[in-house]
Scaffold this active site. Structure first.
Site, mmCIF file in Angstrom:
data_model
loop_
_atom_site.group_PDB
_atom_site.id
_atom_site.type_symbol
_atom_site.label_atom_id
_atom_site.label_comp_id
_atom_site.label_asym_id
_atom_site.label_seq_id
_atom_site.Cartn_x
_atom_site.Cartn_y
_atom_site.Cartn_z
ATOM 1 N N TYR A 286 0.849 -1.193 0.000
ATOM 2 C CA TYR A 286 0.000 0.000 0.000
ATOM 3 C C TYR A 286 0.885 1.243 0.000
ATOM 4 O O TYR A 286 1.521 1.553 1.001
ATOM 5 C CB TYR A 286 -0.914 -0.016 1.224
ATOM 6 C CG TYR A 286 -2.062 0.956 1.105
ATOM 7 C CD1 TYR A 286 -3.283 0.526 0.613
ATOM 8 C CD2 TYR A 286 -1.923 2.282 1.455
ATOM 9 C CE1 TYR A 286 -4.341 1.415 0.470
ATOM 10 C CE2 TYR A 286 -2.971 3.173 1.317
ATOM 11 C CZ TYR A 286 -4.175 2.733 0.817
ATOM 12 O OH TYR A 286 -5.217 3.611 0.675
ATOM 13 N N TYR A 336 -4.793 5.399 -8.113
ATOM 14 C CA TYR A 336 -5.062 5.467 -6.674
ATOM 15 C C TYR A 336 -6.382 4.780 -6.366
ATOM 16 O O TYR A 336 -7.412 5.409 -6.236
ATOM 17 C CB TYR A 336 -5.086 6.919 -6.211
ATOM 18 C CG TYR A 336 -5.359 7.077 -4.739
ATOM 19 C CD1 TYR A 336 -4.578 6.421 -3.791
ATOM 20 C CD2 TYR A 336 -6.386 7.879 -4.274
ATOM 21 C CE1 TYR A 336 -4.821 6.562 -2.437
ATOM 22 C CE2 TYR A 336 -6.635 8.039 -2.918
ATOM 23 C CZ TYR A 336 -5.856 7.379 -2.011
ATOM 24 O OH TYR A 336 -6.105 7.528 -0.667
#
Lengths: 383, 136
Positions: A286, A336
């Site tokens: 992440y 994103y």
């Protein structure tokens, strides 16, 4: 090998959910700036792609989890889904992994047979600001997730002698990967380490190329039992292990322990999966901001705490390196999608769907999310 | 370059005494009676016991810079003139952290580990914001 300074809670019998739940389908929308649609429209696009991938119809779905889509009722109404299990999960990206775990638990416990998980985000076209607004710390101008990470990375540099340049190896590796991924927002836009060093400061010590993109897009996963997935269209990818440890003791501010203890606790993912670190070929980390990649590598024991800068500087995270990471380009350079896209890329790697960016002979992938809800999961080929 | 145009604090039942004390030039903290440890932000219970057994105590106003950042991006219209502005994470002698700003020193002069102390130079209407500068 994990260092032995932090004990991970070893399990002495196999995790009850090991290899019981599978990904049966994956779908992604276009990524970019699409003011003509919204998170519903993008979510429908991704779910249709996932249904096609899995060879399923909306009526085959009996569980639905939506994220960053305003309401589950409206989304279910649009897609004509009347499930027996349904919820909307919280907006922060840590909830991609949380949603995955909830779906796995629901399937394993029999609450649903086949769950669609749909993430849709139109942050780009609605000019979403990740910062500002009233909060505990706004009178002092402290706001935004980027500033929290900048504060922690400044401390990391002081404590361990890491540098801003160390982060450049993360940003550059992921941009190189995006240049191999025709669907990535930053495809065809290579960067150098110097570009990273000289980028516009946003919240020092972090600069523009340490920040994730903000773009529109959607991701859908279809999860079912490993047993059911065996007879479906695509080779199943199994959830072998999942571990999570939360840490909320630093309240609303940056974490003074750099999330190291709670990330370290998730090393139990190896025991849960029955797959050791050495048996993993690639990573999904992440990367809302470049420092989280280094914090994740330290927390999961890929290198000792404080040594992540040296660990990545010789290309360890690049395709062809020992730990190819975020092969789609990640949040920094692909899209994103708050963890949803990174997990989708792990699944695609394990189905040999990745073309030029395919990791050779990949058998298992690991996902790591460094936040106050630290998580790691291990996926492997089902066949 | 004015504290007067800063965002106003979100006042609730737990932090109201803190903000009232700031107006009088005092930094106060809640202290857990069972453990003797202080905590912040203000809360209905001690995070060390989960019980409402705490008291307000005066803080020394001294601490050290644990980390700091410099904002270049504008998030608050009332702070646009202050850009680029520093935010420091100060570890108070009593243990809790405050996210605050530097007063009487620049970000270029700031060092992690540096001793700092509190001052109360102003704030938006009805409030005074604690700021930190070189230790007195």
């Amino acid at each position: 090998m994990p260092d032995t300074n932090v004990a991970s809670p070893a399990l002495h019998e196999p995790w009850a959910m090991r290899d019981k739940v599978a990904f049966a389908g994956i779908g992604t929308s276009r990524f970019g700036n699409f003011p003509e649609t919204d998170s519903y429209g993008l979510g429908c696009e991704a779910l249709n792609a996932a249904l096609d991938d899995a060879g399923l119809k909306p009526s085959d779905i009996d569980g639905l989890i939506v994220n960053r889509i305003p309401t589950y009722e409206r989304f279910a109404e649009m897609m004509g889904i009347n499930p027996q299990y349904c919820l909307l999960t919280e907006a922060p990206g840590r909830f991609s992994g949380v949603s995955l775990a909830l779906a796995a638990q629901a399937i394993h416990s029999g609450a649903a047979k086949c769950i669609a998980l749909v993430y849709g985000n139109n942050g780009r076209s609605v000019r979403m600001m990740y910062g500002g607004g009233d909060s505990q710390w706004s009178p002092w101008g402290m706001t935004s997730p980027g500033a929290t990470h900048a504060m922690m990375w400044q401390r990391h540099m002081h404590q361990f002698g890491t540098t801003h340049a160390d982060l450049g190896h993360v940003s550059k590796a992921f941009r190189d990967h995006a240049c191999l991924n025709p669907d990535a927002v930053m495809h065809g836009k290579p960067i150098t380490l110097e570009d990273h060093a000289r980028a516009r400061p946003i919240c020092e010590p972090l600069k523009l190329l340490d920040y994730c993109l903000i773009n529109d897009g959607a991701v859908a996963w279809i999860m079912t039992s490993a047993e059911r997935a065996k007879d479906m269209k695509r080779p199943p990818v199994l959830l072998s292990g999942y571990a999570r440890q939360d840490a909320f003791h630093y309240g609303s501010g940056p974490a003074d322990d750099l999330w190291y203890p709670n990330l370290s606790a998730t090393r139990s993912v190896y025991d849960r999966a029955g797959i050791g670190q050495e048996d993993i070929q690639g990573l999904g980390i992440y990367d809302n901001f470049s420092p989280t990649v280094l914090l994740s590598l330290e927390g999961l024991g890929f290198c000792p705490q404080g040594e992540s800068g040296n660990f990545v500087k010789d290309g360890a995270l690049r395709l062809g390196g020992r730990w190819p990471t975020n092969t789609s380009g990640g949040h920094l350079s692909d899209s994103y999608m708050q963890g949803w896209g990174i997990i989708a890329e792990c699944v695609r790697q394990l189905r040999d769907d990745c073309g030029e960016r395919q990791i050779k002979d990949v058998q298992a992938m690991q996902y790591i999310c460094a936040t106050n809800i630290a998580q790691s999961l291990i996926l492997r080929r089902g066949a | 370059m004015s504290l007067a145009t800063r965002p106003k604090p979100l006042v609730d039942n737990w932090n109201r005494p803190f903000w009232d004390a700031c107006k009088d030039g005092h930094l106060i903290l809640q202290r857990c009676k069972a453990t003797g440890k202080c905590f912040f932000p203000p809360a209905p219970v001690s995070p060390f016991t989960g019980r409402p057994d705490w008291e307000w105590v005066g803080a020394s106003g001294r601490g050290e810079i644990w980390s700091f950042v410099v904002f270049h991006q504008s998030y608050f219209p009332g702070m646009k003139d202050e850009l680029p502005y520093p935010v420091a994470m100060v570890k108070l002698e009593e243990g809790p952290y405050l996210l605050t700003n530097l007063d009487g020193m620049t970000a270029a002069e700031a060092k992690i580990g540096q001793k700092v102390s509190v001052r109360f130079p102003g704030g938006p209407e009805g409030f005074v914001l604690p700021q930190f500068g070189p230790a007195a």
